[in-house]
Design a protein around this motif. Structure first.
Motif, PDB file in Angstrom:
ATOM      1  N   GLY A  92       0.811  -1.215   0.000  1.00 18.58           N
ATOM      2  CA  GLY A  92       0.000   0.000   0.000  1.00 18.58           C
ATOM      3  C   GLY A  92       0.839   1.258   0.000  1.00 18.58           C
ATOM      4  O   GLY A  92       0.572   2.191  -0.754  1.00 18.58           O
ATOM      5  N   VAL A  93       1.871   1.270   0.817  1.00 14.56           N
ATOM      6  CA  VAL A  93       2.758   2.440   0.870  1.00 14.56           C
ATOM      7  C   VAL A  93       3.492   2.611  -0.449  1.00 14.56           C
ATOM      8  O   VAL A  93       3.561   3.716  -1.007  1.00 14.56           O
ATOM      9  CB  VAL A  93       3.754   2.310   2.044  1.00 14.56           C
TER      10      VAL A  93
ATOM     11  N   LEU B 215       1.025   3.569  -3.317  1.00 14.57           N
ATOM     12  CA  LEU B 215       0.564   4.946  -3.133  1.00 14.57           C
ATOM     13  C   LEU B 215       1.648   5.936  -3.543  1.00 14.57           C
ATOM     14  O   LEU B 215       1.389   6.891  -4.278  1.00 14.57           O
ATOM     15  CB  LEU B 215       0.167   5.163  -1.669  1.00 14.57           C
ATOM     16  N   TRP B 216       2.855   5.703  -3.092  1.00  9.47           N
ATOM     17  CA  TRP B 216       3.953   6.608  -3.432  1.00  9.47           C
ATOM     18  C   TRP B 216       4.225   6.601  -4.931  1.00  9.47           C
ATOM     19  O   TRP B 216       4.359   7.662  -5.560  1.00  9.47           O
ATOM     20  CB  TRP B 216       5.225   6.202  -2.674  1.00  9.47           C
TER      21      TRP B 216
ATOM     22  N   ASN C  94       1.261   8.230  -6.910  1.00  4.84           N
ATOM     23  CA  ASN C  94       1.130   9.671  -6.707  1.00  4.84           C
ATOM     24  C   ASN C  94       2.331  10.448  -7.225  1.00  4.84           C
ATOM     25  O   ASN C  94       2.209  11.634  -7.517  1.00  4.84           O
ATOM     26  CB  ASN C  94       0.880   9.987  -5.238  1.00  4.84           C
TER      27      ASN C  94
ATOM     28  N   TYR D  47      -4.929   5.916   0.213  1.00  7.89           N
ATOM     29  CA  TYR D  47      -4.252   4.751   0.784  1.00  7.89           C
ATOM     30  C   TYR D  47      -5.152   3.519   0.768  1.00  7.89           C
ATOM     31  O   TYR D  47      -4.701   2.415   0.506  1.00  7.89           O
ATOM     32  CB  TYR D  47      -3.785   5.054   2.210  1.00  7.89           C
ATOM     33  N   ARG D  48      -6.433   3.697   1.004  1.00  9.53           N
ATOM     34  CA  ARG D  48      -7.350   2.553   1.003  1.00  9.53           C
ATOM     35  C   ARG D  48      -7.448   1.915  -0.379  1.00  9.53           C
ATOM     36  O   ARG D  48      -7.634   0.713  -0.498  1.00  9.53           O
ATOM     37  CB  ARG D  48      -8.716   2.951   1.522  1.00  9.53           C
TER      38      ARG D  48
ATOM     39  N   ALA E  68      -4.939   1.820  -2.520  1.00  8.65           N
ATOM     40  CA  ALA E  68      -3.685   1.078  -2.674  1.00  8.65           C
ATOM     41  C   ALA E  68      -3.745  -0.243  -1.903  1.00  8.65           C
ATOM     42  O   ALA E  68      -3.267  -1.270  -2.389  1.00  8.65           O
ATOM     43  CB  ALA E  68      -2.513   1.929  -2.197  1.00  8.65           C
ATOM     44  N   LEU E  69      -4.344  -0.236  -0.719  1.00  5.48           N
ATOM     45  CA  LEU E  69      -4.516  -1.477   0.048  1.00  5.48           C
ATOM     46  C   LEU E  69      -5.440  -2.448  -0.682  1.00  5.48           C
ATOM     47  O   LEU E  69      -5.191  -3.650  -0.710  1.00  5.48           O
ATOM     48  CB  LEU E  69      -5.067  -1.180   1.440  1.00  5.48           C
TER      49      LEU E  69
END
Length: 74
Positions: free
Chosen positions: A23-24, A27-28, A31, A45-46, A48-49
């Motif tokens: 997820g991290v 997301l990175w 974005n 973030y949700r 990406a999870l």
């Protein structure tokens, strides 16, 4: 607690950590690449999870025949 149930707990823990790290990273990377270079909307973030869970689930489903054949030979 049997050895097999300890292994399943460890596998579940590793999968949970993998989803959180996924997820991290997702997301990175989304974005920074898609938003800045392509002008697409930002990812939460949700999302990406959810994507990480989907990828892990599809991978598990694709590997299931291999796991089942190994369990039958053991």
């Amino acid at each position: 607690m049997t050895q097999e149930s300890k292994r399943h707990g460890r596998t579940l823990g590793i999968a949970l950590v993998a989803i959180l790290l996924w997820g991290v990273a997702a997301l990175w990377s989304w974005n920074t690449f898609a938003v800045e270079l392509l002008g697409l909307p930002e990812m939460a973030y949700r999302h990406a999870l959810a994507l990480g869970t989907l990828v892990l689930s599809v991978g598990g489903l694709l590997a299931m025949p291999l796991w089942m054949s190994r369990a039958g030979n053991a």
